[in-house]
Design a protein around this motif. Sequence first.
Motif, PDB file in Angstrom:
ATOM      1  N   ARG A  63       0.832  -1.193   0.000  1.00  0.00           N
ATOM      2  CA  ARG A  63       0.000   0.000   0.000  1.00  0.00           C
ATOM      3  C   ARG A  63       0.866   1.241   0.000  1.00  0.00           C
ATOM      4  NH1 ARG A  63      -3.028  -3.994   2.268  1.00  0.00           N
ATOM      5  NH2 ARG A  63      -5.214  -4.017   1.614  1.00  0.00           N
ATOM      6  N   ASP A  64       0.407   2.248  -0.767  1.00  0.00           N
ATOM      7  CA  ASP A  64       1.247   3.403  -1.055  1.00  0.00           C
ATOM      8  C   ASP A  64       1.376   4.365   0.118  1.00  0.00           C
ATOM      9  OD1 ASP A  64       1.626   2.541  -3.633  1.00  0.00           O
ATOM     10  OD2 ASP A  64       0.012   3.759  -4.469  1.00  0.00           O
ATOM     11  N   LEU A  65       2.571   4.925   0.235  1.00  0.00           N
ATOM     12  CA  LEU A  65       2.834   6.086   1.079  1.00  0.00           C
ATOM     13  C   LEU A  65       3.315   7.192   0.142  1.00  0.00           C
ATOM     14  CD1 LEU A  65       4.674   4.247   3.975  1.00  0.00           C
ATOM     15  CD2 LEU A  65       2.460   5.394   4.163  1.00  0.00           C
ATOM     16  N   GLU A  66       2.718   8.375   0.249  1.00  0.00           N
ATOM     17  CA  GLU A  66       3.016   9.466  -0.671  1.00  0.00           C
ATOM     18  C   GLU A  66       4.314  10.169  -0.290  1.00  0.00           C
ATOM     19  OE1 GLU A  66       1.272   9.903  -3.326  1.00  0.00           O
ATOM     20  OE2 GLU A  66      -0.236   8.420  -2.753  1.00  0.00           O
ATOM     21  N   LEU A  67       5.117  10.471  -1.311  1.00  0.00           N
ATOM     22  CA  LEU A  67       6.398  11.153  -1.135  1.00  0.00           C
ATOM     23  C   LEU A  67       6.355  12.509  -1.831  1.00  0.00           C
ATOM     24  CD1 LEU A  67       8.723   8.146  -2.019  1.00  0.00           C
ATOM     25  CD2 LEU A  67       8.632   9.242   0.229  1.00  0.00           C
ATOM     26  N   GLN A  68       7.013  13.482  -1.244  1.00  0.00           N
ATOM     27  CA  GLN A  68       7.212  14.768  -1.898  1.00  0.00           C
ATOM     28  C   GLN A  68       8.528  15.363  -1.429  1.00  0.00           C
ATOM     29  OE1 GLN A  68       4.436  17.885  -0.366  1.00  0.00           O
ATOM     30  NE2 GLN A  68       3.525  16.184   0.767  1.00  0.00           N
ATOM     31  N   GLY A  69       9.130  16.146  -2.296  1.00  0.00           N
ATOM     32  CA  GLY A  69      10.412  16.731  -1.924  1.00  0.00           C
ATOM     33  C   GLY A  69      11.072  17.414  -3.097  1.00  0.00           C
ATOM     34  N   LYS A  70      12.417  17.395  -3.130  1.00  0.00           N
ATOM     35  CA  LYS A  70      13.148  18.065  -4.201  1.00  0.00           C
ATOM     36  C   LYS A  70      14.432  17.308  -4.504  1.00  0.00           C
ATOM     37  CE  LYS A  70      15.667  21.214  -1.122  1.00  0.00           C
ATOM     38  NZ  LYS A  70      15.969  22.629  -0.819  1.00  0.00           N
ATOM     39  N   ARG A  71      14.960  17.583  -5.689  1.00  0.00           N
ATOM     40  CA  ARG A  71      16.238  17.021  -6.126  1.00  0.00           C
ATOM     41  C   ARG A  71      17.174  18.198  -6.417  1.00  0.00           C
ATOM     42  NH1 ARG A  71      15.066  12.963 -10.059  1.00  0.00           N
ATOM     43  NH2 ARG A  71      16.284  11.229  -9.276  1.00  0.00           N
ATOM     44  N   ASP A  72      18.357  18.188  -5.790  1.00  0.00           N
ATOM     45  CA  ASP A  72      19.339  19.246  -6.039  1.00  0.00           C
ATOM     46  C   ASP A  72      20.715  18.616  -6.218  1.00  0.00           C
ATOM     47  OD1 ASP A  72      20.298  18.604  -3.485  1.00  0.00           O
ATOM     48  OD2 ASP A  72      19.263  20.279  -2.521  1.00  0.00           O
ATOM     49  N   GLY A  73      21.732  19.437  -6.186  1.00  0.00           N
ATOM     50  CA  GLY A  73      23.085  18.934  -6.399  1.00  0.00           C
ATOM     51  C   GLY A  73      23.559  17.983  -5.329  1.00  0.00           C
ATOM     52  N   GLN A  74      22.888  17.982  -4.202  1.00  0.00           N
ATOM     53  CA  GLN A  74      23.270  17.091  -3.100  1.00  0.00           C
ATOM     54  C   GLN A  74      22.530  15.751  -3.140  1.00  0.00           C
ATOM     55  OE1 GLN A  74      25.805  18.123  -1.108  1.00  0.00           O
ATOM     56  NE2 GLN A  74      25.772  19.885  -2.520  1.00  0.00           N
TER      57      GLN A  74
END
Length: 381
Positions: free
Chosen positions: A60-71
């Motif tokens: 069962r799904d857990l929702e993810l959110q965030g960002k991708r940067d140089g790190q």
Amino acid sequence: MKSLRLLSLLCCAVLAPLASAAEPAEVWRGTVGALPVAMSLSRGDGAEVYGQYFYLKHLRDLELQGKRDGQGLHLEVRSRDDAVTERWELSEKDGALEGQWRAGKRTLPVRLQRVDAEALRAGRDGERYRRAGDDVSAFDALRIGELNLEKAKTQQFQGHRLQWWREPRTGVELFTVETGLDEPARARVNRILSQRLWHTAIDALQCTSAANSEFDLTVTPRLFDRRFLSLSLMTSYYCGGAHPDFGDSPLTIDVREGRELALEDVLWLGKGAPPRRTGPGDYDSPGYKRLDQYRESTLVPWTIKTLAGLHPREMMPPKGDDEDGCDYSDPGVWGTSIWYLTPDGLYLGPYFARVARACEYPDWSLVPWKLVEQHPGPALK
């Protein structure tokens, strides 16, 4: 298909914007600590990323959110009251994601490998991942690969023996055909039925990812003759949000050709060949626009006129003081009709807004075969 109501509800549960069709989601699998997981990530605006992950134990799904940067990747899981419950800090190297998962004071190592959909389906266990068809994402193929079926009841229906199958983790049940067709026809029909079962199991798992959710499927065979197999798949569900809902997603198969039919394959009021949709979400395609125009200008007026002739009392508009009446004379309720076949003819069901949902699925809105056969689609010729 009427499963659009369910699918739109599931899509609305994802808070992030939709991924571009030209840029499919990245799919990863690996471990959080010792626990196997699968993850799907899509790009949003700028550095934004979003997606879902599931533990193979629970699916069962857990929702993810965030960002991708140089790190690297910086992801969060949030509760319904928007509190952060998990944090992921990952870096990518040589086709792998590595880093840490943290929930409160607990920290676990993460290692994920990118999944190639074609390689997944061509591998040693590829048959399991192909069960729902090639149009299923690698993310859902991984989920399907963890499921199994168990035999349920057998049933005799209109000269055919049906073997019912149950997927125990979702409770979804559907049948395959055991007798009454030759082997090639049976294989073609059963492939379509099996894929519908697996797709419904995916819907059930996505839906029941929400707290206090429910998903219940009732399958009713309607017609099985030398030309057609037609069945209703009524789903009652609560996937989070304000209200529970229900809807039928009927399936009609051309037994001879082994393909799923559209209404225009059976009832065609136009000239030439019926227009076709190229796939889900193709609302701007020429085929879909022609089909939409045909339904609005031709199918809907014919449906109202025909049903008014067959069922004049039921098709009368409600009186002015009857706010709870069902207005089956309204053209707006017939444009996306539910349909299936029965021994007596073609069932056409209206589609009402939520406040009038009780008006759906009347038992009288049937067009007899003698009228349908005056306007045969390609499957009737």
